[in-house]
Design an enzyme around this catalytic site. Sequence first.
Site, PDB file in Angstrom:
ATOM      1  NE  ARG A 107      -2.596  -7.742  -4.306  1.00  0.00           N
ATOM      2  CZ  ARG A 107      -3.380  -8.144  -3.343  1.00  0.00           C
ATOM      3  NH1 ARG A 107      -2.903  -8.352  -2.156  1.00  0.00           N
ATOM      4  NH2 ARG A 107      -4.656  -8.362  -3.548  1.00  0.00           N
ATOM      5  CB  SER A 148      -4.629  -6.237   4.534  1.00  0.00           C
ATOM      6  OG  SER A 148      -4.155  -4.953   4.233  1.00  0.00           O
ATOM      7  CG  HIS A 170      -1.951  -0.967   1.338  1.00  0.00           C
ATOM      8  ND1 HIS A 170      -2.136  -1.742   2.468  1.00  0.00           N
ATOM      9  CD2 HIS A 170      -2.926  -1.342   0.472  1.00  0.00           C
ATOM     10  CE1 HIS A 170      -3.167  -2.540   2.289  1.00  0.00           C
ATOM     11  NE2 HIS A 170      -3.657  -2.321   1.079  1.00  0.00           N
ATOM     12  CE  LYS A 182     -11.139  -6.434   1.890  1.00  0.00           C
ATOM     13  NZ  LYS A 182      -9.844  -5.798   1.731  1.00  0.00           N
TER      14      LYS A 182
END
Length: 168
Positions: free
Chosen positions: A91, A129, A17, A41
Amino acid sequence: MTTAICPGSFDPITLGHLNIIRRAANIFDHVVVVVMVNSSKKSPLFTLEERMEHIKRVVRRLPNVRVDSSHMLLADYAKQFEGAVIVKGLRAVSDYELECQMALVNKKMNPNLDTLFLTSSEKYTYISSSIVKEMAKYGSDLRKFVPREILDDVIQKTQKMREENLDG
């Protein structure tokens, strides 16, 4: 002046990040790192306030970066900034598919909103994360995954959770 918005849940903020935020800060006049509430989430490791405080510590040396939070949809949040651009890190190809879909929805909701994709630096392509939280649960060394400014916070929080799970 152009403003970049770097949204995410940042639970916790990772070196990946931070790499994207730094690069955005070199491209844009202003960068807003916005902690978004992601309804998909569940059970975040850190509270919204803790995540914001972590990010502030990590970006304090970047004068054109500020931290905010929002419970709004990103397309609506971005309306408060004239000519804002969303900056997202990618990514892998799997990230592109989801991020492209979100960018198209955001554009539909806010026709003035564009999204810029920055590919992750090679050394951060594997960091997320979720991976950091999983590693932390097992007491792994996180120095190559999270900024040093918050390393102790992540270790202490996950250690406390491990102890509570053993007691409970």
